[in-house]
Design a protein around this motif. Structure first.
Motif, mmCIF file in Angstrom:
data_model
loop_
_atom_site.group_PDB
_atom_site.id
_atom_site.type_symbol
_atom_site.label_atom_id
_atom_site.label_comp_id
_atom_site.label_asym_id
_atom_site.label_seq_id
_atom_site.Cartn_x
_atom_site.Cartn_y
_atom_site.Cartn_z
ATOM 1 N N UNK A 306 12.516 48.489 49.106
ATOM 2 C CA UNK A 306 11.701 49.138 48.079
ATOM 3 C C UNK A 306 10.813 50.230 48.677
ATOM 4 N N UNK A 307 10.217 49.950 49.838
ATOM 5 C CA UNK A 307 9.384 50.947 50.499
ATOM 6 C C UNK A 307 10.183 52.195 50.846
ATOM 7 N N UNK A 308 11.446 51.973 51.240
ATOM 8 C CA UNK A 308 12.308 53.140 51.514
ATOM 9 C C UNK A 308 12.697 53.837 50.212
ATOM 10 N N UNK A 309 12.942 53.064 49.163
ATOM 11 C CA UNK A 309 13.348 53.643 47.887
ATOM 12 C C UNK A 309 12.255 54.464 47.232
ATOM 13 N N UNK A 310 10.997 54.067 47.407
ATOM 14 C CA UNK A 310 9.907 54.804 46.761
ATOM 15 C C UNK A 310 9.662 56.149 47.426
ATOM 16 N N UNK A 311 10.315 56.407 48.570
ATOM 17 C CA UNK A 311 10.227 57.706 49.224
ATOM 18 C C UNK A 311 11.300 58.670 48.747
ATOM 19 N N UNK A 324 14.057 46.606 40.807
ATOM 20 C CA UNK A 324 14.595 45.583 41.712
ATOM 21 C C UNK A 324 13.467 44.726 42.275
ATOM 22 N N UNK A 325 12.401 45.354 42.745
ATOM 23 C CA UNK A 325 11.286 44.599 43.315
ATOM 24 C C UNK A 325 10.642 43.702 42.262
ATOM 25 N N UNK A 326 10.462 44.231 41.051
ATOM 26 C CA UNK A 326 9.858 43.431 39.985
ATOM 27 C C UNK A 326 10.708 42.199 39.688
ATOM 28 N N UNK A 327 12.035 42.371 39.635
ATOM 29 C CA UNK A 327 12.906 41.236 39.337
ATOM 30 C C UNK A 327 12.958 40.258 40.498
ATOM 31 N N UNK A 328 12.842 40.754 41.721
ATOM 32 C CA UNK A 328 12.783 39.856 42.878
ATOM 33 C C UNK A 328 11.578 38.925 42.772
ATOM 34 N N UNK A 329 10.438 39.475 42.386
ATOM 35 C CA UNK A 329 9.221 38.665 42.253
ATOM 36 C C UNK A 329 9.389 37.636 41.141
ATOM 37 N N UNK A 330 9.918 38.086 39.995
ATOM 38 C CA UNK A 330 10.138 37.163 38.871
ATOM 39 C C UNK A 330 11.095 36.045 39.274
ATOM 40 N N UNK A 331 12.166 36.399 39.965
ATOM 41 C CA UNK A 331 13.170 35.403 40.356
ATOM 42 C C UNK A 331 12.604 34.401 41.351
#
Length: 379
Positions: A306-311, A324-331
């Motif tokens: 995610x850190x790479x993707x936000x760049x 993806x990060x949000x769903x990872x946290x939910x999961x």
């Protein structure tokens, strides 16, 4: 022979106009029914997603072994008389699940688990029929885009293989002292379902844009981000397989404390079974421990990706990796709740559906890294 024109000759009205080159030459004569095929694939995607959920409920209700025969054609017709029901029940009484776990079950109780498994298999037949009608219909009409016939046919081949793997899984629980299907066969069955779902999703993404657009977008591909998201995809797939092993032996109902397991970091008696390799498939403590540890590592790697993707320079790509990060946290939270409350079917099925959503979101983000959606300079 055409008359030579002077260097400074004025162009009059009688000068023949030249035809401008037409755009879209890459897609000329081979575009096919992209929109219709994409809609058909989206229907297949929805059916496979429902199939995964129904399969999970079949497992959670202990219904998977209620039908003891594999009849791909005639099995579509359920028992229609009292005699037929008695016959099916008699077959079920011969397997270990009834003799060691459900002895004394009434016919009405048997019918409830029978209908779950019958519905599961029937949905598989519906998926096969939808695929066959769509594929052969587009093929006969010669509306499949160039290069897509093999890909679309491959989905049908994987679907047929999935049916065979399903019976291979069920057969493992019909003899010996097995009360359920073999966990590694369940993992194979679920893993193949996610592979099929992944191919369908990728094809839907691809058909949503023209070939010329994809070729242009690929020049802007973020190679490193694509490779990292591919690694995240593989890691998520491993975690899905471990989750299937947990479900296969009901390991989610064995240790309900978190973050520890039975008061310690490592579960008690992790290598209690002989030979040792069986513990990685059948020891509830060790299997759940592996699933937990893989979940933590997946979350950590997901944050790195995610850190790479936000760049990324593309706002669409950044948004997809945020999802993806949000769903990872939910999961992860769903997984913790599943463990703490001893895997009630309502929460457990949400956790399984969450895996499907996460899988598709990773694929969607990976596709954006490979084929970025171009934006204006202002955007």
């Amino acid at each position: 022979m055409a008359e030579k024109r002077k260097l400074f000759e004025e162009v009059g009205q009688d000068t023949p106009a030249r035809t401008a080159p037409a755009g879209g030459m890459i897609d000329a004569n081979k575009r096919g029914a992209r929109g219709a095929i994409r809609a058909w694939l989206m229907v297949l995607f929805a059916l496979v997603m429902v199939m995964i959920a129904v399969g999970g409920l079949t497992r959670l209700t202990d219904s998977g072994l209620s039908i003891t025969e594999w009849k791909p054609i005639t099995g579509a017709i359920p028992p229609m008389s009292a005699e037929a029901w008695d016959s099916e029940f008699a077959k079920y009484k011969e397997i270990p699940e009834y003799q060691l776990q459900n002895k004394g079950m009434s016919l009405s109780e048997f019918k409830s688990i029978y209908w779950w498994e019958w519905g599961h298999r029937q949905l598989g037949r519906v998926i096969g029929l939808v695929w066959a009608v769509g594929f052969f219909g587009f093929w006969a009409a010669k509306r499949i885009p160039a290069g897509w016939t093999g890909r679309l046919f491959g989905i049908g081949v994987l679907g047929g293989l999935q049916g065979a793997v399903g019976w291979w899984m069920v057969h493992s629980g019909l003899g010996g002292q097995m009360l359920d299907v073999a966990s590694y066969r369940l993992a194979t069955h679920l893993g193949l379902a996610f592979v099929i779902l992944g191919f369908i999703a990728w094809f839907v993404f691809s058909l949503g844009r023209e070939e010329r657009e994809l070729m242009q977008a690929r020049r802007l591909a973020e190679v490193k981000l694509f490779k990292m998201s591919t690694g995240l995809l593989h890691f998520a797939f491993l975690q899905i397989l471990l989750g299937a092993l947990v479900a296969g032996i009901d390991a989610g109902r064995s240790f309900n404390d978190w973050p520890l397991m039975a008061g310690g970091f490592f579960p008690p008696y992790p290598f209690d079974l002989d030979p040792v390799w069986r513990n990685f498939f059948e020891n509830a403590g060790l299997v759940q421990f592996m699933h937990r540890m893989a979940g933590y590592l997946l979350m950590a790697f997901g944050i790195v990706v995610w850190l790479r993707g936000r760049r990324s320079a593309q706002s669409d790509t950044r948004f997809r990796f945020n999802a993806v990060l949000a769903m990872l946290i939910i999961q992860m939270l769903l997984g913790i709740v599943t463990v703490v409350y001893l895997a009630p079917w309502q929460v457990a099925i949400l956790h399984q559906i969450g895996a499907v959503v996460l899988w598709v979101l990773i694929l969607r983000a990976r596709f954006a890294a490979r084929y970025p959606v171009q934006q204006s300079i202002r955007g």
